[in-house]
Design a protein around this motif. Structure first.
Motif, mmCIF file in Angstrom:
data_model
loop_
_atom_site.group_PDB
_atom_site.id
_atom_site.type_symbol
_atom_site.label_atom_id
_atom_site.label_comp_id
_atom_site.label_asym_id
_atom_site.label_seq_id
_atom_site.Cartn_x
_atom_site.Cartn_y
_atom_site.Cartn_z
ATOM 1 N N GLY A 88 0.868 -1.116 -0.159
ATOM 2 C CA GLY A 88 -0.084 -0.286 -0.041
ATOM 3 C C GLY A 88 0.889 0.993 0.077
ATOM 4 O O GLY A 88 0.498 2.236 -0.788
ATOM 5 N N MET A 89 1.944 1.410 0.908
ATOM 6 C CA MET A 89 2.874 2.564 0.952
ATOM 7 C C MET A 89 3.325 2.670 -0.709
ATOM 8 O O MET A 89 3.704 3.789 -0.982
ATOM 9 N N SER A 90 4.159 1.575 -1.284
ATOM 10 C CA SER A 90 4.690 1.848 -2.642
ATOM 11 C C SER A 90 3.673 2.426 -3.510
ATOM 12 O O SER A 90 4.061 3.085 -4.344
ATOM 13 N N ALA A 91 2.370 1.921 -3.398
ATOM 14 C CA ALA A 91 1.528 2.828 -4.464
ATOM 15 C C ALA A 91 1.330 4.113 -4.176
ATOM 16 O O ALA A 91 1.391 5.013 -5.136
ATOM 17 N N LEU A 92 1.400 4.414 -3.037
ATOM 18 C CA LEU A 92 1.288 5.873 -2.533
ATOM 19 C C LEU A 92 2.494 6.530 -3.000
ATOM 20 O O LEU A 92 2.806 7.693 -3.512
ATOM 21 N N ALA A 93 3.751 5.959 -2.790
ATOM 22 C CA ALA A 93 5.008 6.597 -3.290
ATOM 23 C C ALA A 93 5.059 6.776 -4.830
ATOM 24 O O ALA A 93 5.368 7.906 -5.381
ATOM 25 N N ARG A 94 4.484 5.726 -5.634
ATOM 26 C CA ARG A 94 4.664 6.171 -6.904
ATOM 27 C C ARG A 94 3.123 7.206 -7.357
ATOM 28 O O ARG A 94 3.638 7.813 -8.418
ATOM 29 N N TYR A 95 2.278 7.314 -6.544
ATOM 30 C CA TYR A 95 1.356 8.211 -6.866
ATOM 31 C C TYR A 95 1.868 9.718 -6.681
ATOM 32 O O TYR A 95 1.774 10.703 -7.413
ATOM 33 N N PHE A 96 2.438 9.781 -5.484
ATOM 34 C CA PHE A 96 3.117 11.371 -5.256
ATOM 35 C C PHE A 96 4.155 11.360 -6.130
ATOM 36 O O PHE A 96 4.274 12.723 -6.761
ATOM 37 N N ALA A 97 5.084 10.745 -6.687
ATOM 38 C CA ALA A 97 6.146 10.580 -7.650
ATOM 39 C C ALA A 97 5.331 11.091 -9.111
ATOM 40 O O ALA A 97 5.927 12.209 -9.605
ATOM 41 N N TYR A 98 4.330 10.449 -9.481
ATOM 42 C CA TYR A 98 3.594 10.899 -10.439
ATOM 43 C C TYR A 98 3.002 12.160 -10.540
ATOM 44 O O TYR A 98 3.011 13.214 -11.416
ATOM 45 N N ARG A 99 2.495 12.730 -9.299
ATOM 46 C CA ARG A 99 2.061 14.125 -9.326
ATOM 47 C C ARG A 99 3.276 15.108 -9.037
ATOM 48 O O ARG A 99 3.039 16.288 -8.851
ATOM 49 N N GLY A 100 4.436 14.704 -9.437
ATOM 50 C CA GLY A 100 5.705 15.624 -9.309
ATOM 51 C C GLY A 100 6.320 15.925 -8.200
ATOM 52 O O GLY A 100 7.113 16.874 -7.881
ATOM 53 N N LEU A 101 5.840 15.225 -6.812
ATOM 54 C CA LEU A 101 6.571 15.463 -5.577
ATOM 55 C C LEU A 101 8.002 14.662 -5.495
ATOM 56 O O LEU A 101 7.939 13.894 -6.102
ATOM 57 N N LYS A 102 8.629 15.263 -4.453
ATOM 58 C CA LYS A 102 9.810 14.291 -4.280
ATOM 59 C C LYS A 102 9.738 13.466 -3.342
ATOM 60 O O LYS A 102 8.948 13.682 -2.301
ATOM 61 N N VAL A 103 9.899 11.983 -3.595
ATOM 62 C CA VAL A 103 9.609 10.956 -2.722
ATOM 63 C C VAL A 103 10.786 10.155 -2.248
ATOM 64 O O VAL A 103 11.695 10.026 -3.042
#
Length: 464
Positions: free
Chosen positions: A20-35
């Motif tokens: 679940g956490m890795s999916a959030l990481a990918r989502y925020f990276a897709y949104r252009g945030l630094k992860v």
């Protein structure tokens, strides 16, 4: 805190290697945030994140946190899971320095609040059902986004980002730690309500009450899809539309006919919107037929065209570690995430239905001391359906040992004649000595790390 207005520019995830956490990481990276993030051990999933440009560390030393996440505290969001111990060094540092800190479930709820959300809950079946539903909706011109609890083989990811401005989202709604109560979906699916996570809930009635609370989170005028026999828990919600489903009895969504060909099924589906004939499911296993009916009910409720539905189910490739079949020469090898007695029973029965005349050897790694304590008799009963059992030590995950609780209390009650206790490090040697026909690995711990080794061993034995 806002995830949409831009004041959060970087996200640090403690437990980043979790599904679940890795999916959030990918989502925020897709949104252009630094992860970036921490996990206790490297894994194939953390390796994928690193290859995608997401930083991961495997020590909880404060110095391993990237400097920019510390220096720009006001724009950093810290996300953690309930599995992270309270004495974790990095978590304590973020708390002491008053960073913005949220549980994973809360963050997922915040993201979902800006979508029309379909949430799939159940003590088992939710990963397969949510991934099927996401694939069905993604087969439509409107597409969808999805946070999944497994790696979809169709998309090679636990995150789907293909919504075509319809703001549709599919999420797996996890009952652990009551995480699913952070969601307010427009559509909900409930696949099962078995006793589980009794370290959190104490008894089955508390589990049932949590699902009542989840159903009460469905927005007014929303839709509930629920397995036949469980619908009483929704009795107080007369402001939502409730549909039942079943593959064994009459329900709003049910089978009119079903045909089995080597474990792969074709069926006709009766629905409130009419009969859909000749559905072929792209993956084997009768319990997957049940999951597909639940996913189909949700997709039809959201207006999917029946022909797109049929094509979506036919092209569904499944999920890694969910009844994942490989043929290695004459040996059949199936890997499955089953870690609850009912999941084991369903998996073994499906294997037996596919290969009725063949010897089935199962390897099981119990997950958690508390679950073993609460269900050792049920585990023994389900594992006794095998022809041969290899039982591994308990994978403790977040727990400390409980006196008197070990895999032995399961083994003592298993009645199949061929059974072996084995440590994980000795598994390959034992397998090399056994005559294998159909082999099944089951468990939610680190048994997945053995899968490539088992395939290699079987290949060598087959002379490949």
């Amino acid at each position: 805190m806002s995830l949409e207005t831009g004041n959060i520019r970087q996200v640090y995830l403690i437990g980043i290697g979790g599904i679940g956490m890795s999916a959030l990481a990918r989502y925020f990276a897709y949104r252009g945030l630094k992860v970036a993030g921490y996990d206790s051990t490297p894994s194939p999933l953390t390796a994928e994140l690193i290859s995608e440009g997401i930083s991961a560390t495997f020590t909880d030393d404060i110095k391993s946190i990237p400097t920019e996440f510390i220096e720009d505290r006001n724009s950093t969001l810290v996300v953690y899971t309930p599995a992270v111990p309270k004495d974790h060094n990095q978590l304590q540092y973020f708390e002491a320095n008053r960073f913005t800190i949220q549980k994973r479930a809360k963050v997922l709820g915040l993201i979902a609040s800006s979508y029309q959300t379909a949430a799939v809950a159940g003590t088992h079946g939710k990963t397969s059902t949510s991934t099927m539903l996401a694939h069905l909706l993604n087969s439509t011109p409107e597409g969808c986004n999805a946070f999944l609890g497994g790696i979809s083989k169709n998309y090679a990811s636990n995150l789907i980002l293909s919504d075509k401005d319809q703001k549709r989202l599919v999420v797996e709604a996890d009952e652990f730690d009551r995480s699913f109560l952070s969601l307010t979906p427009q559509l909900a699916i409930v696949t099962s309500i078995d006793a589980d996570h009794l370290d959190i809930y104490n008894n089955h009635n508390q589990v049932k009450q949590a699902f009542v609370d989840f159903i009460n989170k469905v927005e007014p005028n929303g839709t509930l899809i629920i397995k036949k026999g469980l619908e009483e828990i929704a009795a107080l919600r007369n402001d939502i539309k409730t549909y039942t489903y079943s593959i064994t009895q009459a329900a709003d969504f049910c089978l009119k006919s079903i045909h089995n060909s080597n474990g792969y099924y074709t069926f006709d589906l009766q629905t409130p919107f009419g009969l859909i004939e000749g559905i072929s499911l792209g993956i084997p296993g009768k319990y997957n037929v049940e999951n597909s009916v639940a996913a189909s009910a949700a997709a039809l409720s959201w207006g999917i065209n029946p022909e797109i539905l049929k094509q979506g189910l036919k092209t569904f490739k499944g999920i890694a570690r969910r009844f994942d079949i490989q043929h290695v020469g004459k040996t059949v090898y199936i890997d499955d995430y089953a870690h609850h007695p009912e999941e084991i029973r369903a998996a073994v029965n499906s294997v037996r239905e596919m290969f009725p005349l063949r010897k089935i050897t199962g390897i099981f790694q119990p997950h958690l001391y508390t679950r073993t304590r609460d269900f050792y008799s049920e585990f023994a009963e389900s594992l006794s359906l095998l022809d041969e059992l290899i039982l591994l030590d308990i994978y403790p995950a977040r727990e400390l040992p409980i006196p008197g609780i070990s895999s032995q209390i399961i083994m003592d009650r298993v009645i199949c004649s061929n059974k072996h206790m084995c440590k994980l490090g000795e598994l390959q040697n034992l397998l090399n000595k056994l005559k294998l026909d159909v082999l099944v690995t089951m468990g939610a711990g680190n048994i997945d790390r053995e899968v490539p080794k088992i395939v290699e061993l079987l290949s060598k034995r087959e002379g490949k």
